[in-house]
Write a protein that holds these residues in place. Structure first.
Motif, PDB file in Angstrom:
ATOM      1  N   SER A 245     -71.287   5.675  29.097  1.00 40.80           N
ATOM      2  CA  SER A 245     -72.295   4.716  28.643  1.00 40.80           C
ATOM      3  C   SER A 245     -72.005   3.305  29.127  1.00 40.80           C
ATOM      4  O   SER A 245     -72.414   2.333  28.507  1.00 40.80           O
ATOM      5  N   GLY A 246     -71.276   3.199  30.224  1.00 40.28           N
ATOM      6  CA  GLY A 246     -71.011   1.888  30.797  1.00 40.28           C
ATOM      7  C   GLY A 246     -69.554   1.483  30.768  1.00 40.28           C
ATOM      8  O   GLY A 246     -69.138   0.633  31.542  1.00 40.28           O
TER       9      GLY A 246
ATOM     10  N   GLN B 227     -72.207   8.680  22.521  1.00 44.75           N
ATOM     11  CA  GLN B 227     -73.233   9.215  23.422  1.00 44.75           C
ATOM     12  C   GLN B 227     -73.122  10.703  23.719  1.00 44.75           C
ATOM     13  O   GLN B 227     -74.143  11.403  23.772  1.00 44.75           O
TER      14      GLN B 227
ATOM     15  N   THR C 130     -81.005  10.796  30.152  1.00 44.24           N
ATOM     16  CA  THR C 130     -80.584  10.544  28.772  1.00 44.24           C
ATOM     17  C   THR C 130     -81.703   9.881  27.985  1.00 44.24           C
ATOM     18  O   THR C 130     -82.027  10.284  26.867  1.00 44.24           O
TER      19      THR C 130
ATOM     20  N   MET D 142     -73.309   4.045  36.092  1.00 40.04           N
ATOM     21  CA  MET D 142     -73.700   5.414  35.758  1.00 40.04           C
ATOM     22  C   MET D 142     -74.635   5.961  36.832  1.00 40.04           C
ATOM     23  O   MET D 142     -75.473   5.211  37.353  1.00 40.04           O
TER      24      MET D 142
ATOM     25  N   GLN E  23     -75.548  -3.116  32.198  1.00 44.75           N
ATOM     26  CA  GLN E  23     -75.240  -2.594  30.867  1.00 44.75           C
ATOM     27  C   GLN E  23     -74.421  -3.606  30.082  1.00 44.75           C
ATOM     28  O   GLN E  23     -74.645  -3.804  28.881  1.00 44.75           O
TER      29      GLN E  23
ATOM     30  N   TYR F 149     -78.527   8.391  33.522  1.00 44.49           N
ATOM     31  CA  TYR F 149     -79.086   7.366  32.643  1.00 44.49           C
ATOM     32  C   TYR F 149     -80.550   7.666  32.316  1.00 44.49           C
ATOM     33  O   TYR F 149     -80.955   7.644  31.141  1.00 44.49           O
TER      34      TYR F 149
ATOM     35  N   TYR G 153     -77.281   3.094  37.545  1.00 43.76           N
ATOM     36  CA  TYR G 153     -77.545   2.067  36.541  1.00 43.76           C
ATOM     37  C   TYR G 153     -76.279   1.229  36.501  1.00 43.76           C
ATOM     38  O   TYR G 153     -75.246   1.666  35.993  1.00 43.76           O
TER      39      TYR G 153
END
Length: 418
Positions: free
Chosen positions: A112-113, A177, A309, A301, A254, A306, A249
């Motif tokens: 998630s980053g 996540q 999700t 990501m 993020q 991304y 991404y």
């Protein structure tokens, strides 16, 4: 924004700020002006700025300290890779001079980053009492385009493979996540290879049902279309990295999102740190640097991960609706009948609010109530439930007790597949 030029310009801006910080630090440290209080502030601003922007492209080291065992000896911890794949590795924290522990815990880290090192404190807290394994996801900017795609289904299948590799005497802890995808991986194994299922599954602060209790994160997912998201958030990796041309991404975007959620708090933290450094009270390993060295270290990501999700977990709510598919086959959550499942939530969690994760228990219609457990930690925020004081003092003992209560292999596992 889907151009290499955009990605390279963003990297150039980061590099320029790092250079400005280093320059200010050098000017403020020059002996001829160093006695001027204003120059002291300039030097401190430069030191904090240079360090902050440099950390944004550096993967933190695990840095797991040795610890004293019951035998009175210090045990050194080393990190070994058990399975290596293009998008992520399975790691084991090997403790020298110690017999293997009966508890075997797989920590599934979020993509998630941030890097998996975000769970360093979680690992450190579990090591004295368990064999600890973790999923170490790789920075997409460093993965060549030839490695192919990586979306939520690929993530799920990676977790399946890691579970198979570690065997059935395993307890899985999914943080944030990955909670819905780890639940899907378990359901996948329940049908395909029931003997490979873990013995327990602990889901911590994950969006099983994002609409159960809305937050800014879920509101954002509903407020934009997939086209808008792809056009504004996705970039193509520039020429500096091995993943040149890959759609991602970016971690820097993020990070900007993370900071904007609590901008005033972060601004005050950096202001305080600049004055502390100017007064000579800052240190390399003070509380500010320890936190922000990790927090600012971000990774890109894969774009397909991304976007899928957002589309499938948040917008489509495929997990809670029990329509999630992997490799063309729908996973049936009611097939989970022997794996004990516990959910953990924080009362003050503003990312995955209470109710989002506990929704998993209602989804598992084939699992006896005696195999279900849940806990809401009073006053705890998102990070506190897996790495803060709430985790250390309250949640960790509950999770270990839950693991021990379900340590025996279920006798009816083979029957579950029939």
């Amino acid at each position: 924004m889907k151009y290499m030029l955009t990605y390279d310009l963003m990297e150039a801006a980061r590099n320029t700020n790092q250079w400005l910080g280093a320059t200010a630090q050098a000017i403020g440290s020059y002996p001829a002006v160093a006695m001027n209080p204003a120059m002291g502030l300039l030097r401190a601003w430069g030191e904090v700025t240079e360090r902050s922007f440099a950390r944004m492209i550096a993967k933190p080291d695990w840095g797991i300290p040795s610890f004293a065992g019951p035998d009175g000896r210090d045990h050194v911890v080393s990190v070994e890779t058990l399975v290596s794949k293009p998008f992520g590795d399975l790691l084991h924290f090997s403790v020298a001079g110690r017999e293997p522990k009966a508890r075997r815990i797989l920590l599934v880290a979020p993509m998630s980053g941030h890097y998996a090192t975000l769970l360093r404190k979680t690992v450190v807290s579990l090591l004295p009492d368990a064999e600890v394994f973790i999923t170490d996801w790789k920075n997409a900017r460093d993965i060549p385009v030839s490695a192919g795609k990586f979306d939520v289904e690929d993530y799920t299948l990676h977790v399946v493979e890691f579970m198979r590799h570690l065997g059935d005497d395993l307890h899985v802890v999914a943080v944030c996540q990955p909670a819905p995808l780890v639940l899907a991986a378990t359901a996948y194994l329940a049908e395909e290879e029931p003997e490979a299922q873990p013995r327990s599954l602990t889901l911590i602060g994950g969006p099983i049902d994002p609409d159960a209790n809305a937050t800014d994160v879920t509101d954002f997912g509903h407020s934009v279309t997939m086209g808008q998201l792809e056009e504004t958030m996705i970039q193509r990796v520039g020429f500096k990295y091995a993943g040149v041309g890959r759609m991602v991404y970016p971690g820097l975007l993020q990070l900007a999102s993370f900071i904007s959620m609590n901008a005033s708090t972060h601004t005050q933290a950096f202001t305080n740190q600049i004055f502390a450094v100017a007064k000579g009270e800052g240190s390399d390993h003070d509380r500010h640097n320890v936190f922000y060295d990790e927090y600012l270290a971000v990774m890109d990501m894969p774009a397909e991960f991304y976007l899928s999700t957002v589309e499938r977990i948040f917008k489509g709510r495929e997990i809670i609706r029990n329509v999630f598919e992997v490799a063309g086959r729908r996973v049936n959550f009611d097939k989970i009948t022997t794996v004990a499942v516990k959910t953990v939530e924080g009362e003050e969690d503003d990312i995955s609010a209470p109710g989002q994760c506990a929704a998993a228990l209602d989804l598992l219609t084939g699992l006896p109530e005696s195999k279900k457990a849940w806990h809401v930690e009073p006053g705890a925020g998102h990070y506190g439930i897996f790495a803060g004081r709430s985790w250390r003092n309250n949640i960790r003992p509950l999770v270990l007790d839950f693991i021990d209560a379900n340590a025996e292999a279920p006798a009816n596992r083979a029957v579950a597949a029939e």
